[in-house]
Design a protein around this motif. Structure first.
Motif, PDB file in Angstrom:
ATOM      1  N   SER A 106       0.808  -1.231   0.000  1.00 27.41           N
ATOM      2  CA  SER A 106       0.000   0.000   0.000  1.00 27.41           C
ATOM      3  C   SER A 106       0.832   1.269   0.000  1.00 27.41           C
ATOM      4  O   SER A 106       0.298   2.357   0.194  1.00 27.41           O
ATOM      5  N   GLY A 107       2.139   1.120  -0.210  1.00 28.39           N
ATOM      6  CA  GLY A 107       2.986   2.312  -0.174  1.00 28.39           C
ATOM      7  C   GLY A 107       3.099   2.891   1.233  1.00 28.39           C
ATOM      8  O   GLY A 107       3.209   4.106   1.399  1.00 28.39           O
ATOM      9  N   PHE A 108       3.018   2.014   2.243  1.00 24.65           N
ATOM     10  CA  PHE A 108       3.087   2.385   3.675  1.00 24.65           C
ATOM     11  C   PHE A 108       1.882   3.202   4.132  1.00 24.65           C
ATOM     12  O   PHE A 108       1.846   3.650   5.277  1.00 24.65           O
ATOM     13  N   ALA A 136      -0.883  -4.364  -6.466  1.00 20.78           N
ATOM     14  CA  ALA A 136      -2.093  -5.136  -6.179  1.00 20.78           C
ATOM     15  C   ALA A 136      -2.230  -6.291  -7.163  1.00 20.78           C
ATOM     16  O   ALA A 136      -1.709  -6.243  -8.283  1.00 20.78           O
ATOM     17  N   LEU A 137      -2.914  -7.344  -6.711  1.00 18.94           N
ATOM     18  CA  LEU A 137      -3.189  -8.520  -7.534  1.00 18.94           C
ATOM     19  C   LEU A 137      -4.686  -8.561  -7.811  1.00 18.94           C
ATOM     20  O   LEU A 137      -5.496  -8.324  -6.918  1.00 18.94           O
ATOM     21  N   LYS A 138      -5.044  -8.873  -9.085  1.00 15.71           N
ATOM     22  CA  LYS A 138      -6.458  -8.966  -9.451  1.00 15.71           C
ATOM     23  C   LYS A 138      -6.693 -10.242 -10.224  1.00 15.71           C
ATOM     24  O   LYS A 138      -5.909 -10.620 -11.093  1.00 15.71           O
ATOM     25  N   GLY A 139      -7.776 -10.920  -9.866  1.00 15.66           N
ATOM     26  CA  GLY A 139      -8.138 -12.147 -10.562  1.00 15.66           C
ATOM     27  C   GLY A 139      -9.616 -12.159 -10.900  1.00 15.66           C
ATOM     28  O   GLY A 139     -10.430 -11.498 -10.237  1.00 15.66           O
ATOM     29  N   ILE A 152       0.477  -2.048 -10.869  1.00 19.31           N
ATOM     30  CA  ILE A 152       1.070  -0.997 -10.040  1.00 19.31           C
ATOM     31  C   ILE A 152       0.298   0.299 -10.282  1.00 19.31           C
ATOM     32  O   ILE A 152       0.020   0.666 -11.428  1.00 19.31           O
ATOM     33  N   LYS A 153      -0.048   0.959  -9.169  1.00 15.72           N
ATOM     34  CA  LYS A 153      -0.699   2.259  -9.254  1.00 15.72           C
ATOM     35  C   LYS A 153       0.229   3.304  -8.632  1.00 15.72           C
ATOM     36  O   LYS A 153       0.625   3.203  -7.476  1.00 15.72           O
ATOM     37  N   TRP A 154       0.544   4.313  -9.421  1.00 14.90           N
ATOM     38  CA  TRP A 154       1.504   5.332  -8.969  1.00 14.90           C
ATOM     39  C   TRP A 154       0.873   6.702  -9.180  1.00 14.90           C
ATOM     40  O   TRP A 154       0.709   7.164 -10.299  1.00 14.90           O
ATOM     41  N   ASN A 155       0.497   7.325  -8.080  1.00 13.85           N
ATOM     42  CA  ASN A 155      -0.082   8.661  -8.134  1.00 13.85           C
ATOM     43  C   ASN A 155       1.058   9.685  -8.164  1.00 13.85           C
ATOM     44  O   ASN A 155       1.689   9.956  -7.147  1.00 13.85           O
TER      45      ASN A 155
END
Length: 457
Positions: free
Chosen positions: A144-146, A311-314, A336-339
């Protein structure tokens, strides 16, 4: 002979008042302890603080739940206006390709016409217009990026802050119950003084009656006695009113039945001077310090918005019949989500939380200064109360000796009934002032214990 017995009774009562039981600061009367426990169980404010703490614990669980996989079952039915198919050129191309493959399979030359007796398979629709789907989705945050980690730490410090606030609120409830209990003891002390005064007045009234028969007193003396008795009756009425009010306050604070409270017989004693020495950090300060730490972690949490998240998505489809030709039955993906830039919102929120922590720091400094001042004030009040007790004890000795002397003079026609009543009134006041001194000393001692953070109950 009767007068000598009365004087001995006076001296005995005074002697009892001069020798109070030493009340160690933390060894409260068991009855008072029980009332405090009931008051803490009943207190709405304490219960609200407990609920706030439980909410903070749930916030921690919510933050931890971010890392748990989330499963979602889906089911839906959709009807389109028509089937989705290939365009005519594409369908003709697919049919022609099918014919070529059949010719090659049965050995028909390429340029020969296609036999009419061989059926062709129709080109399937891209998507049928009736769509029934049933599936399951998996979403699992791996990192969660801490953000969640800092949220957990912030919630833990907030829980600690709320716990300390709850203890501080309990201290306030306990102090209120102790003060009310001591007020009730002071009221009962006034009743004992009134009973003693009533006994003295009855004795003087008996003597005046005998003196009037023998011409040794005037009707004025009898009227003065009657006036004193009326004044005493007024004080007894005041006692009853104060008793009713204090019992009602204790009932409200503790929910103890009024019948049981009326059976109480509290007695004022002196606090011990040896138990008020150490100093501990007040719960209010601890609560502010934990709140300060919580806001600092909150600021870190908001800054963590710029750290990439993993995150993992299935996805899995239970029904295959209505899937389109382009829809997979299942898939698994890692993303990967990078704001990178959010219009400075996260940075501004972080700065706001930092300012909030600075506010808590100022409150801590202010509270420490106020507590230091309250300790000095309570210590001075405590020392003054001890000195007042010594003075009041001497006043009782003097008032008792004076009453004995004037009463003897009155018996020998060397003093008036007014002098006797004045001396009696002074003795009454001296006895009650000693009880008030005990009350003041207990108030100063409990305030000092509370100010030093060592009030136990």
């Amino acid at each position: 002979m009767y007068q000598n017995k009365s004087t001995q009774s006076i001296l005995f009562i005074v002697f009892i008042c001069l020798i109070p039981s030493v009340f160690v600061a933390q060894q409260l009367d068991p009855t008072l302890k029980e009332l405090i426990n009931k008051g803490l169980e009943k207190s709405h404010t304490v219960n609200i603080q407990n609920f706030n703490t439980e909410q903070s614990q749930i916030d921690q669980k919510l933050a931890k739940a971010v890392f748990l996989p989330k499963l979602t079952f889906n089911a839906n039915f959709t009807r389109l206006n028509d089937d989705l198919t290939f365009d005519d050129d594409t369908q003709n191309l697919l049919l022609s390709t099918q014919k070529l493959l059949i010719k090659e399979a049965v050995g028909i030359p390429f340029n020969s016409p296609f036999p009419e007796n061989i059926p062709l398979t129709e080109v399937p629709n891209l998507q049928n217009k009736n769509i029934l789907k049933s599936s399951v989705d998996l979403d699992w945050v791996l990192f969660s990026g801490f953000e969640a980690t800092n949220a957990i730490k912030a919630s833990k410090h907030l829980e600690a802050s709320l716990n300390y606030l709850g203890v501080a609120e309990k201290d306030k409830i306990a102090l209120k119950i102790i003060e009310t209990y001591d007020k009730l003891a002071l009221v009962y002390a006034s009743k004992r003084v009134l009973n003693t005064s009533k006994k003295y007045l009855d004795e003087q009234k008996y003597y005046i009656k005998k003196a009037l028969k023998n011409g040794l007193a005037t009707p004025i003396s009898r009227k003065k006695i009657e006036l004193a008795q009326q004044q005493l009756a007024s004080k007894e009425l005041e006692f009853n009113h104060n008793k009713i009010l204090l019992i009602e306050v204790l009932h409200q604070l503790t929910s103890e039945s009024r019948e049981n409270l009326r059976l109480l017989n509290p007695i004022l004693h002196s606090f011990s001077t040896d138990s008020i020495s150490s100093t501990e950090k007040r719960n209010e300060i601890k609560a502010l310090e934990e709140a300060e730490k919580a806001t600092l972690y909150k600021a870190k949490m908001e800054k963590s918005n710029f750290i990439p998240k993993l995150a993992l998505k299935g996805h899995y489809e239970f029904i295959e019949d209505d899937l389109s030709l382009l829809t997979p039955k299942w898939y698994v993906a890692v993303g990967i989500k990078w704001n990178v830039f959010d219009g400075r919102q996260s940075w501004l929120k972080s700065e706001k939380s930092k300012i909030e922590s600075q506010k808590y720091r100022e409150q801590i400094e202010d509270a420490n200064e106020m507590i230091s001042l309250s300790i000095i004030k309570a210590e001075l009040a405590y020392e003054s109360s001890l000195q007042n007790i010594k003075i009041n004890q001497k006043e009782i000795e003097l008032a008792s000796d004076t009453y004995d002397m004037i009463n003897k003079q009155f018996k020998n026609d060397l003093a008036s009934i007014s002098d006797v009543l004045d001396a009696l009134n002074n003795l009454e006041k001296a006895n009650f002032k000693l009880q008030e001194s005990y009350y003041s000393q207990r108030r100063a001692a409990t305030d000092l214990l509370h100010a030093k953070g060592i009030l136990n109950y």
